[in-house]
Design an enzyme around this catalytic site. Sequence first.
Site, mmCIF file in Angstrom:
data_model
loop_
_atom_site.group_PDB
_atom_site.id
_atom_site.type_symbol
_atom_site.label_atom_id
_atom_site.label_comp_id
_atom_site.label_asym_id
_atom_site.label_seq_id
_atom_site.Cartn_x
_atom_site.Cartn_y
_atom_site.Cartn_z
ATOM 1 N N SER A 38 46.241 64.890 30.078
ATOM 2 C CA SER A 38 47.114 65.931 30.647
ATOM 3 C C SER A 38 48.332 65.273 31.292
ATOM 4 O O SER A 38 49.431 65.844 31.284
ATOM 5 C CB SER A 38 46.368 66.808 31.646
ATOM 6 O OG SER A 38 46.050 66.078 32.814
ATOM 7 N N LYS A 44 43.409 66.602 42.192
ATOM 8 C CA LYS A 44 42.577 67.658 42.780
ATOM 9 C C LYS A 44 42.066 67.334 44.174
ATOM 10 O O LYS A 44 41.550 68.215 44.859
ATOM 11 C CB LYS A 44 41.409 68.004 41.855
ATOM 12 C CG LYS A 44 41.793 68.473 40.479
ATOM 13 C CD LYS A 44 42.781 69.624 40.420
ATOM 14 C CE LYS A 44 42.288 70.906 41.022
ATOM 15 N NZ LYS A 44 43.051 72.065 40.475
HETATM 16 N N1 PMP Z 1 45.087 67.700 34.526
HETATM 17 C C1 PMP Z 1 43.870 67.366 34.959
HETATM 18 C C2 PMP Z 1 43.256 66.107 34.461
HETATM 19 C C3 PMP Z 1 43.193 68.212 35.849
HETATM 20 O O1 PMP Z 1 41.967 67.883 36.274
HETATM 21 C C4 PMP Z 1 43.814 69.402 36.257
HETATM 22 C C5 PMP Z 1 43.073 70.328 37.169
HETATM 23 N N2 PMP Z 1 42.315 71.293 36.472
HETATM 24 C C6 PMP Z 1 45.082 69.719 35.764
HETATM 25 C C7 PMP Z 1 45.692 68.832 34.914
HETATM 26 C C8 PMP Z 1 45.789 70.999 36.104
HETATM 27 O O2 PMP Z 1 46.100 71.137 37.448
HETATM 28 P P1 PMP Z 1 46.035 72.559 38.147
HETATM 29 O O3 PMP Z 1 44.589 72.950 38.236
HETATM 30 O O4 PMP Z 1 46.626 72.341 39.494
HETATM 31 O O5 PMP Z 1 46.799 73.528 37.320
#
Ligand code: PMP
Length: 306
Positions: A269, A53
């Site tokens: 994630s 991010k």
């Molecule tokens: N994994 C984590 C740990 C995140 O902080 C985020 C951001 N919300 C994401 C995945 C997903 O990324 P995006 O917001 O670009 O879809």
Amino acid sequence: MQYAPLKPRRPLASILDAVGNTPLIRLRSIERSAPHSRIYAKAEFLNPGGSVKDRPALQMVQEAVADGRLTRDRILIDSTSGNTGVAYSLVCAAMGYRCTLVMPANVSQPRKDITRAFGTELVFSSELEGSDGAIMLVRKMVAEEPDRYFFCDQYGNPGNPRAHELGTGPEILRDCPDVTHFVAGVGTTGTVMGTSRALKKYDRRIRCVALHPDDAMHGLEGLKHLASSIVPRIWDAATLDEHLTITTDEGWDMADRLAREEGLMVGHSAGANVAGAVRVARANPGAVVVTVLCDGASRYLPVLRW
Ligand code: PMP
């Protein structure tokens, strides 16, 4: 260990120059689950704020400063309980802007401590309403005092996917020009939208796959179950070739494997992304699959106090 002669290098103008340009790492041990393909992961946890991010936060703030939406007398505000909050806090601290974050009250203490350490102010929404409750509260605060705030709006701000279209995507193509598939989980959807756009512009045949948590009550922090959420305005399903669902267990199990087999201590994630990449790699022998390690596991450990 032998060290090559050092190449000349200038000091960075600020910590913000360390955002992006992350290494792409081949996952040789994980590849044994898909022996006819290659799998690479982009180490986004090496960004200075510890997650992917940092890229959109920096892009959105720079664009807002450039066109006058963010000025010294306004406060950047957004709803985020997670990595975007850390990223906004870091970027605002380094650039000298004020930052307020709205998050559900039940967010973990380390999350509150880290963002406050950068000088960010926190406002808490109902813990019963989750991240959508925080979105609703920030919209109300901005509507009540529009001159006080710059609403950065990571779910609707085109600067979010643009950071990946200008950064993540071209870096993947530079490091792995024979990429055939890109896989990424959806949160705000900025990563998968922006990166896929850059890859498709380079070669329309590169298949771009969005990963979705299988349930509204999933345990893959950072990802969003779009079917039961406020759908981000930056989301455009038509850019993508395929959609897969992933379970919490798959993400957690793969995060464990990444630590034990690859020495990569990453969040859940990131585990989900690699589990998705393995599925795509198995289904497409000969594939060169790239995914993203969104953040590190330390984000999910309690802050130690000595
Ligand atoms: N994994 C984590 C740990 C995140 O902080 C985020 C951001 N919300 C994401 C995945 C997903 O990324 P995006 O917001 O670009 O879809």
